[in-house]
Design a protein around this motif. Structure first.
Motif, PDB file in Angstrom:
ATOM      1  N   HIS A  18       0.704  -1.320   0.101  1.00 24.81           N
ATOM      2  CA  HIS A  18       0.116   0.065   0.060  1.00 24.81           C
ATOM      3  C   HIS A  18       0.851   1.067   0.059  1.00 24.81           C
ATOM      4  O   HIS A  18       0.590   2.178  -0.658  1.00 24.81           O
ATOM      5  CB  HIS A  18      -1.003   0.110   1.137  1.00 24.81           C
ATOM      6  CG  HIS A  18      -1.869  -1.276   1.355  1.00 24.81           C
ATOM      7  ND1 HIS A  18      -1.220  -2.296   1.737  1.00 24.81           N
ATOM      8  CD2 HIS A  18      -2.952  -1.761   0.706  1.00 24.81           C
ATOM      9  CE1 HIS A  18      -2.142  -3.359   1.636  1.00 24.81           C
ATOM     10  NE2 HIS A  18      -3.126  -2.806   1.329  1.00 24.81           N
ATOM     11  N   PHE A  19       1.928   1.174   0.699  1.00 28.32           N
ATOM     12  CA  PHE A  19       2.715   2.423   0.812  1.00 28.32           C
ATOM     13  C   PHE A  19       3.511   2.397  -0.520  1.00 28.32           C
ATOM     14  O   PHE A  19       3.682   3.518  -0.883  1.00 28.32           O
ATOM     15  CB  PHE A  19       3.694   2.211   1.955  1.00 28.32           C
ATOM     16  CG  PHE A  19       2.998   2.296   3.307  1.00 28.32           C
ATOM     17  CD1 PHE A  19       2.041   3.378   3.593  1.00 28.32           C
ATOM     18  CD2 PHE A  19       3.283   1.377   4.465  1.00 28.32           C
ATOM     19  CE1 PHE A  19       1.191   3.217   4.945  1.00 28.32           C
ATOM     20  CE2 PHE A  19       2.391   1.543   5.536  1.00 28.32           C
ATOM     21  CZ  PHE A  19       1.208   2.571   5.874  1.00 28.32           C
TER      22      PHE A  19
ATOM     23  N   PHE B 213      -2.369   7.720   1.307  1.00 26.86           N
ATOM     24  CA  PHE B 213      -1.537   7.489   2.443  1.00 26.86           C
ATOM     25  C   PHE B 213      -2.042   7.818   3.860  1.00 26.86           C
ATOM     26  O   PHE B 213      -1.836   7.053   4.722  1.00 26.86           O
ATOM     27  CB  PHE B 213      -0.271   8.314   2.149  1.00 26.86           C
ATOM     28  CG  PHE B 213       0.746   8.411   3.381  1.00 26.86           C
ATOM     29  CD1 PHE B 213       1.331   7.134   3.732  1.00 26.86           C
ATOM     30  CD2 PHE B 213       1.004   9.608   4.280  1.00 26.86           C
ATOM     31  CE1 PHE B 213       2.561   7.054   4.497  1.00 26.86           C
ATOM     32  CE2 PHE B 213       1.851   9.445   5.269  1.00 26.86           C
ATOM     33  CZ  PHE B 213       2.619   8.344   5.398  1.00 26.86           C
TER      34      PHE B 213
ATOM     35  N   SER C  15      -4.597   4.719   4.481  1.00 27.85           N
ATOM     36  CA  SER C  15      -3.646   3.450   4.666  1.00 27.85           C
ATOM     37  C   SER C  15      -2.816   3.599   6.120  1.00 27.85           C
ATOM     38  O   SER C  15      -2.712   2.504   6.756  1.00 27.85           O
ATOM     39  CB  SER C  15      -2.954   3.007   3.667  1.00 27.85           C
ATOM     40  OG  SER C  15      -1.864   4.056   3.406  1.00 27.85           O
ATOM     41  N   LEU C  16      -2.642   4.846   6.476  1.00 36.15           N
ATOM     42  CA  LEU C  16      -2.023   5.202   7.638  1.00 36.15           C
ATOM     43  C   LEU C  16      -2.665   4.770   8.746  1.00 36.15           C
ATOM     44  O   LEU C  16      -2.377   4.030   9.822  1.00 36.15           O
ATOM     45  CB  LEU C  16      -1.463   6.282   8.003  1.00 36.15           C
ATOM     46  CG  LEU C  16      -0.222   6.832   8.790  1.00 36.15           C
ATOM     47  CD1 LEU C  16       0.936   6.052   8.149  1.00 36.15           C
ATOM     48  CD2 LEU C  16      -0.096   8.274   8.503  1.00 36.15           C
TER      49      LEU C  16
ATOM     50  N   TYR D 156      -5.406   2.392   8.931  1.00 35.92           N
ATOM     51  CA  TYR D 156      -6.062   1.183   8.958  1.00 35.92           C
ATOM     52  C   TYR D 156      -5.727   0.160  10.118  1.00 35.92           C
ATOM     53  O   TYR D 156      -4.357   0.138  10.460  1.00 35.92           O
ATOM     54  CB  TYR D 156      -5.977   0.245   7.621  1.00 35.92           C
ATOM     55  CG  TYR D 156      -6.701  -0.790   7.434  1.00 35.92           C
ATOM     56  CD1 TYR D 156      -7.980  -0.846   7.280  1.00 35.92           C
ATOM     57  CD2 TYR D 156      -6.046  -1.955   7.485  1.00 35.92           C
ATOM     58  CE1 TYR D 156      -8.554  -2.213   7.115  1.00 35.92           C
ATOM     59  CE2 TYR D 156      -6.527  -3.159   7.200  1.00 35.92           C
ATOM     60  CZ  TYR D 156      -8.062  -3.288   7.315  1.00 35.92           C
ATOM     61  OH  TYR D 156      -8.603  -4.553   7.127  1.00 35.92           O
ATOM     62  N   ARG D 157      -6.406  -0.538  10.656  1.00 31.70           N
ATOM     63  CA  ARG D 157      -6.285  -1.440  11.737  1.00 31.70           C
ATOM     64  C   ARG D 157      -6.992  -2.646  11.041  1.00 31.70           C
ATOM     65  O   ARG D 157      -7.927  -3.066  10.652  1.00 31.70           O
ATOM     66  CB  ARG D 157      -7.008  -1.074  12.867  1.00 31.70           C
ATOM     67  CG  ARG D 157      -6.605  -1.934  13.841  1.00 31.70           C
ATOM     68  CD  ARG D 157      -7.200  -1.470  15.407  1.00 31.70           C
ATOM     69  NE  ARG D 157      -6.818  -0.328  16.082  1.00 31.70           N
ATOM     70  CZ  ARG D 157      -7.405   0.647  16.769  1.00 31.70           C
ATOM     71  NH1 ARG D 157      -8.656   0.390  16.909  1.00 31.70           N
ATOM     72  NH2 ARG D 157      -6.558   1.551  17.204  1.00 31.70           N
TER      73      ARG D 157
ATOM     74  N   VAL E 127     -11.284   0.957  12.691  1.00 33.28           N
ATOM     75  CA  VAL E 127     -10.275   1.873  12.251  1.00 33.28           C
ATOM     76  C   VAL E 127     -10.106   3.079  12.928  1.00 33.28           C
ATOM     77  O   VAL E 127     -11.080   3.657  13.477  1.00 33.28           O
ATOM     78  CB  VAL E 127     -10.200   1.905  10.769  1.00 33.28           C
ATOM     79  CG1 VAL E 127     -10.271   0.478  10.141  1.00 33.28           C
ATOM     80  CG2 VAL E 127     -11.380   2.551  10.307  1.00 33.28           C
ATOM     81  N   LEU E 128      -9.103   3.890  12.639  1.00 35.62           N
ATOM     82  CA  LEU E 128      -9.036   5.053  13.437  1.00 35.62           C
ATOM     83  C   LEU E 128      -9.497   6.332  12.743  1.00 35.62           C
ATOM     84  O   LEU E 128      -9.655   6.241  11.431  1.00 35.62           O
ATOM     85  CB  LEU E 128      -7.441   5.697  13.206  1.00 35.62           C
ATOM     86  CG  LEU E 128      -6.233   4.330  13.736  1.00 35.62           C
ATOM     87  CD1 LEU E 128      -5.088   5.059  13.851  1.00 35.62           C
ATOM     88  CD2 LEU E 128      -6.827   3.693  15.115  1.00 35.62           C
TER      89      LEU E 128
ATOM     90  N   VAL F 232      -9.632   9.729  13.042  1.00 37.16           N
ATOM     91  CA  VAL F 232      -8.838  10.907  12.856  1.00 37.16           C
ATOM     92  C   VAL F 232      -8.351  10.942  11.370  1.00 37.16           C
ATOM     93  O   VAL F 232      -8.516  11.956  10.887  1.00 37.16           O
ATOM     94  CB  VAL F 232      -7.911  11.219  14.199  1.00 37.16           C
ATOM     95  CG1 VAL F 232      -7.212  12.493  13.691  1.00 37.16           C
ATOM     96  CG2 VAL F 232      -8.687  11.540  15.356  1.00 37.16           C
TER      97      VAL F 232
ATOM     98  N   GLN G  34      -9.384   9.652   9.067  1.00 37.08           N
ATOM     99  CA  GLN G  34     -10.507   9.530   7.881  1.00 37.08           C
ATOM    100  C   GLN G  34     -11.126  11.094   7.793  1.00 37.08           C
ATOM    101  O   GLN G  34     -11.345  11.510   6.744  1.00 37.08           O
ATOM    102  CB  GLN G  34     -11.514   8.660   8.215  1.00 37.08           C
ATOM    103  CG  GLN G  34     -10.983   7.221   8.425  1.00 37.08           C
ATOM    104  CD  GLN G  34     -11.822   6.222   8.233  1.00 37.08           C
ATOM    105  OE1 GLN G  34     -13.123   6.599   7.871  1.00 37.08           O
ATOM    106  NE2 GLN G  34     -11.625   4.898   7.979  1.00 37.08           N
TER     107      GLN G  34
END
Lengths: 90, 156, 112
Positions: free
Chosen positions: C5-6, C43, C46-47, C49-50, C67-68, C70, C72
């Motif tokens: 992904h990165f 980026f 995908s940062l 994602y949990r 998922v996180l 903030v 989003q």
């Protein structure tokens, strides 16, 4: 001319290599490291704001200042476009 | 350059499509605190109907239907409403959610955990969603109308 | 360990910078800037994602591992700002085409 293009291409390749090389040091995909703030929002967001959508709670309550800046950016862009096309309207 | 727009079938269908598009956009805006969506996507959904009108009616025909000045005023009103709602909770802090957990208007107390979703909850979040929806709809519509009305003016 | 992904983010940003540097058409440059913005948005998402998480919305949610939220919210902000900037750049492109009758940046210098 050809030399300039070669320098540009080399710089771009170096940038690509740098970006791809940085991904080695990223954390594993799917396990973020510093998630304390987000866990707080998930655990307490419903009780504090009464909203089921935690993204909306972050957007309009916890980080509302970001959102008002964003709305101002959209407003400023619309005003700039209004000014730009004003003379051609008459 | 006179621009008559497309055929009468396209014009009629675009008029018919106003109702479902606006209803869906309002649904996305009003349920912004319960389901995916909110003011920005809802405003963008409602602005698609303006793009459809511009394509169907052409430059001159759509000028009679869509007024740029009304959209400009709506844009300012949306942003002012948003800022006023943010300032309304100034007794605690800027952007304080002064309606949440009061038990009355938009103040249903929600405990932690999944629930079916209650429309009158969320404090000032639904009101802010409506304000941002108005602003985004007006801004996108005005931008599209201006860019469309300039295109094709090769004489100037 | 390299995550695909990165790497995709790096490729998108490099592709956008390639379009900005090497293309001559103004509209293609604007498209390149939009592609850079898409890479940054990818980026950010995908940062946050949990593994095994769902979208952070509690309406009829099957679980509470999420998922996180903030990143989003920041991505939503970034998308709208990117839209405003793209609209402004395209308006400038329209005005420049009206003046120059050309979209090529090499034919006319900007500060002529």
């Amino acid at each position: 001319m050809c030399k300039v293009k070669a320098i540009k291409a080399l710089t771009l390749l170096a940038l690509l290599a740098m970006l791809v090389g940085t991904t080695v040091y990223m954390h594993d995909f799917g396990s973020p490291e510093n998630a304390a703030m987000d866990d707080y929002f998930i655990q307490n967001g419903q009780a504090e704001t009464g909203s089921n959508n935690i993204v909306a709670a972050v957007l309009f309550d916890y980080r509302g200042l970001d959102t008002i800046g964003e709305a101002s950016v959209l407003f400023a862009a619309a005003c700039a476009i209004f000014l730009l096309f004003r003379r051609s309207e008459e | 350059m006179s621009d008559e727009g497309m055929s009468v079938i396209v014009k009629t269908v675009s008029c018919v499509l106003v109702v479902p598009t606006v209803v869906f956009g309002l649904y996305v805006i009003m349920h912004g605190h319960l389901t995916p969506g909110g003011g920005f996507p809802g405003g963008a959904v409602m602005a698609t109907i303006v793009a459809l009108f511009l394509v169907a009616y052409g430059k001159d025909g759509s000028r009679k239907i869509l007024k740029k000045d009304c959209l400009s005023a709506a844009e300012s009103i949306g942003l002012l409403l948003f800022a006023a709602l943010a300032f309304a909770g100034i007794s605690v802090t800027f952007f304080s959610n002064f309606l949440a957990n009061t038990g009355n208007w938009f103040g249903t107390v929600i405990p932690f955990g999944p629930n079916p979703g209650y429309l009158v909850s969320g404090g000032v979040l639904p009101l802010m969603n409506i304000a941002v929806g108005i602003e985004v709809f007006a801004a996108l519509s005005a931008i599209m109308i201006l860019m469309f009305s300039y295109s094709g003016d090769d004489s100037k | 360990m390299i995550s695909i992904h990165f790497v995709a983010v790096a490729l998108l940003i490099s592709l956008g910078i390639y379009a900005v540097v090497f293309r001559r058409n103004l509209i293609k440059i604007v498209m390149g800037i939009s592609v850079i913005g898409s890479g940054v948005n990818l980026f950010l998402v995908s940062l946050g994602y949990r593994e095994g998480g769902i979208a952070p919305i509690f309406t009829n949610a099957p679980q509470t591992a999420m998922v996180l939220p903030v990143p989003q919210a920041l991505t939503l902000t970034s998308i709208v700002i990117g839209l405003a900037v793209t609209a402004l750049m395209l308006s400038f492109t329209i005005m420049l085409y009206g003046h120059w009758k050309s979209l090529d940046t090499r034919k006319r210098r900007l500060l002529e």
